[in-house]
Motif scaffolding. Structure first.
Motif, PDB file in Angstrom:
ATOM      1  N   MET A  76      -5.125  -8.548   2.333  1.00 46.83           N
ATOM      2  CA  MET A  76      -6.361  -7.849   2.706  1.00 46.83           C
ATOM      3  C   MET A  76      -7.510  -8.493   1.958  1.00 46.83           C
ATOM      4  N   ARG A  77      -8.074  -9.495   2.549  1.00 43.85           N
ATOM      5  CA  ARG A  77      -9.121 -10.216   1.826  1.00 43.85           C
ATOM      6  C   ARG A  77     -10.394 -10.305   2.639  1.00 43.85           C
ATOM      7  N   ILE A  78     -10.686  -9.313   3.437  1.00 44.11           N
ATOM      8  CA  ILE A  78     -11.898  -9.417   4.263  1.00 44.11           C
ATOM      9  C   ILE A  78     -13.137  -9.133   3.419  1.00 44.11           C
ATOM     10  N   ALA A  79     -13.064  -8.075   2.623  1.00 43.60           N
ATOM     11  CA  ALA A  79     -14.234  -7.705   1.833  1.00 43.60           C
ATOM     12  C   ALA A  79     -14.465  -8.697   0.692  1.00 43.60           C
ATOM     13  N   GLU A  80     -13.400  -9.359   0.282  1.00 43.78           N
ATOM     14  CA  GLU A  80     -13.524 -10.282  -0.843  1.00 43.78           C
ATOM     15  C   GLU A  80     -12.783 -11.561  -0.456  1.00 43.78           C
TER      16      GLU A  80
ATOM     17  N   GLU B 257      -5.512  -1.494  11.575  1.00 41.31           N
ATOM     18  CA  GLU B 257      -6.641  -2.366  11.883  1.00 41.31           C
ATOM     19  C   GLU B 257      -6.458  -3.764  11.319  1.00 41.31           C
ATOM     20  N   LEU B 258      -5.974  -3.831  10.097  1.00 37.03           N
ATOM     21  CA  LEU B 258      -5.896  -5.133   9.425  1.00 37.03           C
ATOM     22  C   LEU B 258      -4.523  -5.758   9.587  1.00 37.03           C
TER      23      LEU B 258
ATOM     24  N   PHE C 136      -8.478   3.615  -4.261  1.00 34.44           N
ATOM     25  CA  PHE C 136      -7.404   3.609  -5.251  1.00 34.44           C
ATOM     26  C   PHE C 136      -7.951   3.539  -6.668  1.00 34.44           C
TER      27      PHE C 136
ATOM     28  N   ASP D 198     -10.985  -2.276   4.466  1.00 28.98           N
ATOM     29  CA  ASP D 198     -10.465  -3.063   3.360  1.00 28.98           C
ATOM     30  C   ASP D 198     -11.127  -2.643   2.042  1.00 28.98           C
TER      31      ASP D 198
ATOM     32  N   LEU E 147      -6.182   6.678   5.223  1.00 31.01           N
ATOM     33  CA  LEU E 147      -6.899   5.411   5.083  1.00 31.01           C
ATOM     34  C   LEU E 147      -5.924   4.243   5.085  1.00 31.01           C
TER      35      LEU E 147
ATOM     36  N   VAL F 125       0.824  -1.206   0.000  1.00 32.06           N
ATOM     37  CA  VAL F 125       0.000   0.000   0.000  1.00 32.06           C
ATOM     38  C   VAL F 125       0.861   1.260   0.000  1.00 32.06           C
TER      39      VAL F 125
ATOM     40  N   MET G 159       1.947   1.945  -3.421  1.00 32.84           N
ATOM     41  CA  MET G 159       0.819   2.428  -4.228  1.00 32.84           C
ATOM     42  C   MET G 159       0.528   3.890  -3.912  1.00 32.84           C
TER      43      MET G 159
ATOM     44  N   VAL H  74     -13.974  -4.682   7.544  1.00 28.92           N
ATOM     45  CA  VAL H  74     -14.333  -4.957   6.159  1.00 28.92           C
ATOM     46  C   VAL H  74     -14.500  -3.641   5.382  1.00 28.92           C
TER      47      VAL H  74
ATOM     48  N   THR I 191      -1.561  -5.941  -0.215  1.00 28.18           N
ATOM     49  CA  THR I 191      -2.966  -6.056  -0.596  1.00 28.18           C
ATOM     50  C   THR I 191      -3.407  -7.505  -0.764  1.00 28.18           C
TER      51      THR I 191
ATOM     52  N   ARG J 106     -23.402  -8.726  -2.415  1.00 32.56           N
ATOM     53  CA  ARG J 106     -22.433  -8.850  -3.515  1.00 32.56           C
ATOM     54  C   ARG J 106     -23.129  -9.313  -4.781  1.00 32.56           C
TER      55      ARG J 106
ATOM     56  N   ARG K 112      -4.621   3.708   8.588  1.00 30.72           N
ATOM     57  CA  ARG K 112      -5.647   3.118   9.444  1.00 30.72           C
ATOM     58  C   ARG K 112      -5.847   1.638   9.079  1.00 30.72           C
ATOM     59  N   ALA K 113      -5.815   1.344   7.788  1.00 28.96           N
ATOM     60  CA  ALA K 113      -5.980  -0.051   7.370  1.00 28.96           C
ATOM     61  C   ALA K 113      -4.813  -0.878   7.880  1.00 28.96           C
TER      62      ALA K 113
ATOM     63  N   HIS L 121     -20.708  -3.905  -0.792  1.00 23.95           N
ATOM     64  CA  HIS L 121     -21.463  -4.596   0.254  1.00 23.95           C
ATOM     65  C   HIS L 121     -20.930  -4.263   1.640  1.00 23.95           C
TER      66      HIS L 121
ATOM     67  N   ALA M  21     -16.458  -5.862  -4.781  1.00 27.90           N
ATOM     68  CA  ALA M  21     -15.534  -5.985  -3.660  1.00 27.90           C
ATOM     69  C   ALA M  21     -15.766  -4.910  -2.615  1.00 27.90           C
TER      70      ALA M  21
END
Lengths: 125, 526
Positions: A110-114, A101-102, B185, B178, A94, A25, A28, B175, A107, B318, A97-98, B254, B251
């Motif tokens: 970082m697979r919580i949302a997906e 927290e994570l 980005f 993330d 952001l 990150v 990036m 979540v 990246t 999703r 903070r990520a 949701h 991604a």
């Protein structure tokens, strides 16, 4: 001069794309910063580089005396700088903070949302 | 020192009369939203009346936009130019039927979302500025629809983006962080591509006013113009979540609260779709014609891949995200067939999708609240707890897929007519296949959530004992407004004439830009 700036813009873009394609990150974010500057330089160059007088109406006159420098690209860049700076700052916070927290800078992790091993679609009714 | 006595001669490029009071209706929606947001932010400790004030603001915005829509329908496109300089020097707001209609639909969705938020939003999120951010988001979206200047469009995109960042991370769950990181980005990247295109466009044409671009674009060299159009396609396509650049949407959408998902799903991607139509059909039709095979390919891929994605999902919101992408495919299909019917179909579909997708997310939020789950395999048996909810869900799935008698049906008819007239059979097949797959995906979700008694697996025959019925507050604040929104969709499905007529006017103005240019006062040399 335009050639030199165009080459610089190209280099900025290449660097930004390289950094944005990495998984970290922080890299990036650096890429985002460079990309913003690349675009600002691009607008500046695309607005033609001239050595003319500033667009100020002379005393007693009612209109500009040709030739004068074009102020519009600079106004565009000014806006783009402000907006780009705000967005970059937000992304920086952001990202930090990520990271807190994570506990991840990569990246890939970082697979919580997906979720990586997403559940199979429901096969039965 | 004596004051200069010579009378200044105003150059002919200046407006010398004051703007007519009625013209302010063009800019008032944005002004109201911005002022409302600022005021709510200053008074963020007065939590009691934040919602009421935000609702009042949105009602005023809706009032302005109804009047604006009426004016654009009767008198054609409307322009208001700020700062006394005539276009292309002054910054103008130009609205035609399409922009006014989209802005109105967005404000309607925001209105329902504010009511829904009474049941969905936690106290501390109000303190973090939920209502200001919603108004800011609305300001960005409305500004993007109504502006007549491409650089302004970029600025409104950014206003919208920063407000959506705030809404996305509101609540601060892992979540959300993330999701927001990826969303942030990719959206930053998309707006940067847009800005690159603007830089080139300014270098090439020397103007960024939309009406002025229409005037000078035909004389510009073809190669660079096509490159700019391709950059715009990439930038707006990413914003709208068109095929190769759509992975960010399922991604991230949701992750936030249901009401925020609904706002995003309804509003944000449609701005991308609107910008695609405006830029590629309205501003540079010649470049669009060159890119036609690419757009057709993207449309077909989006139309077919998206519902397949929805089929493979178990997470309810999703899956809805994938259905939303399928809707963008329909807009792209219209973009690929720039006939009157095709563009009318695309714009009506985008209009209907603003309402339908938002309502679908609202219903999904209610289902999640009842079951306490996000996974559709664990939801089963909601029908016993709330049967009206099942009807709403099914109506919305059908509207999304384009089955009669709901609003989504008519734009698809127009698109298929256009495809048959054009001879683009492949697009027709893709649209029909998209409808079929969306119906399958949506009705399977319906069967799992409502029809099946319990959870998947060994419990599927037993009733699901973890379902909480909706509370009174939920019913009044969340379900009733959602039902109202669905009623609008059904009503327009049964009485489609006004919508179709508005869509045709919008498409005609987009294809034949004379009225649009004339409203700004720029003269076109024959």
């Amino acid at each position: 001069m335009e050639f030199a700036l165009a080459a610089l813009v190209g280099m900025f873009f290449a660097t930004a794309v390289y950094l944005l394609l990495s998984k970290s990150v922080i890299r990036m974010l650096l890429g985002v910063g460079i990309l913003g500057n690349a675009v600002n330089l691009l607008i500046f160059t695309a607005g033609r580089l001239t050595r003319e007088v500033p667009p100020i109406v002379p005393e007693g006159g009612v209109q500009l005396v040709e030739p004068f420098a074009n102020p519009l690209p600079q106004a565009l860049i000014l806006t783009a700088i402000v907006i780009g700076f705000a967005l970059f700052t937000f992304l920086l916070v952001l990202g930090y903070r990520a990271y807190q927290e994570l506990d991840a800078d990569n990246t890939d992790t970082m697979r919580i949302a997906e979720p990586e091993h997403a559940p199979r679609p429901p096969l039965s009714y | 020192m004596a004051a200069p006595t010579t009378q200044l001669e105003l150059p002919p490029a200046m407006i010398e009369v004051a703007t007519a009071a009625s013209d302010w209706v063009l800019i008032l929606p944005v002004v109201l939203a911005l002022m409302g947001a600022a005021l709510l932010l200053m008074l963020r400790n007065g939590r009691g009346w934040q919602a009421g004030f935000a609702l009042l603001t949105v009602v005023a915005i809706i009032g302005c936009e109804v009047e604006l829509l009426r004016r654009t329908m009767e008198l054609g496109p409307q322009t208001m130019t700020m700062g006394k300089w005539l276009p292309p020097f002054g910054i103008s707001f130009t609205a035609d039927v399409m922009s006014a209609g989209f802005a109105l639909a967005s404000a309607l969705v925001a209105f329902v979302a504010l009511l829904y938020a009474q049941a969905d939003i936690a106290e501390r999120e109000i303190k973090y500025g939920f209502y200001s951010l919603v108004l800011l988001l609305l300001a960005g979206v409305t500004g993007a629809f109504l502006t007549g200047d491409l650089f302004n469009l970029y600025v409104w995109f950014e206003v919208m983006l920063i407000a959506s960042f705030g809404l996305m991370i509101m609540g601060g769950r892992k979540v959300q962080l993330d999701a927001a990181l990826k969303y942030g980005f990719i959206n930053f990247l998309a707006t940067t591509f847009f800005l690159v295109a603007l830089g080139y466009l300014y270098g090439l044409l020397g103007t960024l006013n939309m009406a002025d671009i229409i005037r000078v674009a035909p004389d510009a060299p073809v190669g660079p113009m096509t490159a700019i159009a391709a950059l715009l396609l990439l930038a707006f396509g990413t914003k709208a979540a068109a095929f190769p650049a759509n992975a960010w949407l399922p991604a991230s959408y949701h992750a936030p609260d249901a009401v925020v998902s609904a706002l995003f799903g309804g509003l944000l991607t449609k701005v991308g779709a609107y910008a695609l139509l405006r830029a590629l059909v309205g501003l540079m039709p010649a470049s669009r014609d060159i890119m036609d095979p690419v757009i057709t390919g993207l449309a077909v891929a989006t139309l077919i891949m998206a519902p397949l994605g929805a089929l493979s999902q178990t997470n309810l919101r999703r899956a809805i995200g994938f259905m939303l992408i399928g809707g963008i495919g329909a807009v792209l299909a219209g973009l690929a067939m720039p006939s009157l019917r095709g563009i009318a179909g695309a714009s009506i579909y985008a209009f209907s999708s603003i309402l339908t997708i938002a309502a679908l997310y609202f219903v999904a939020g209610l289902i999640e609240r009842m079951t306490g789950e996000e996974d559709s395999r664990l939801m089963g048996g909601v029908y016993t707890a709330s049967s009206p909810l099942s009807i709403l869900f099914l109506i919305l799935v059908f509207a999304m897929a384009g089955l009669p008698p709901f609003l989504g049906f008519w734009p698809k008819v127009l698109l298929i007519e256009a495809g048959l007239g054009d001879g683009s059979i492949i697009l027709v097949i893709a649209i029909v296949l998209n409808s079929f797959l969306t119906t399958v995906a949506g009705s399977r979700l319906w069967a799992h959530i409502f029809w099946r008694a319990g959870r998947e697996g060994e419990h599927s025959e037993q009733p699901n004992d973890r379902i909480k019925p909706l509370s009174r507050a939920d019913k009044w604040w969340a379900m009733a407004p959602t039902a109202l929104l669905v009623a609008v969709i059904v009503w327009f499905g049964l009485m489609p004439n006004p919508v179709i007529e508005a869509g045709r006017t919008a498409a005609a103005d987009l294809l034949h830009t004379e009225r649009y240019v004339a409203s700004t006062g720029i003269e076109v040399q024959p």
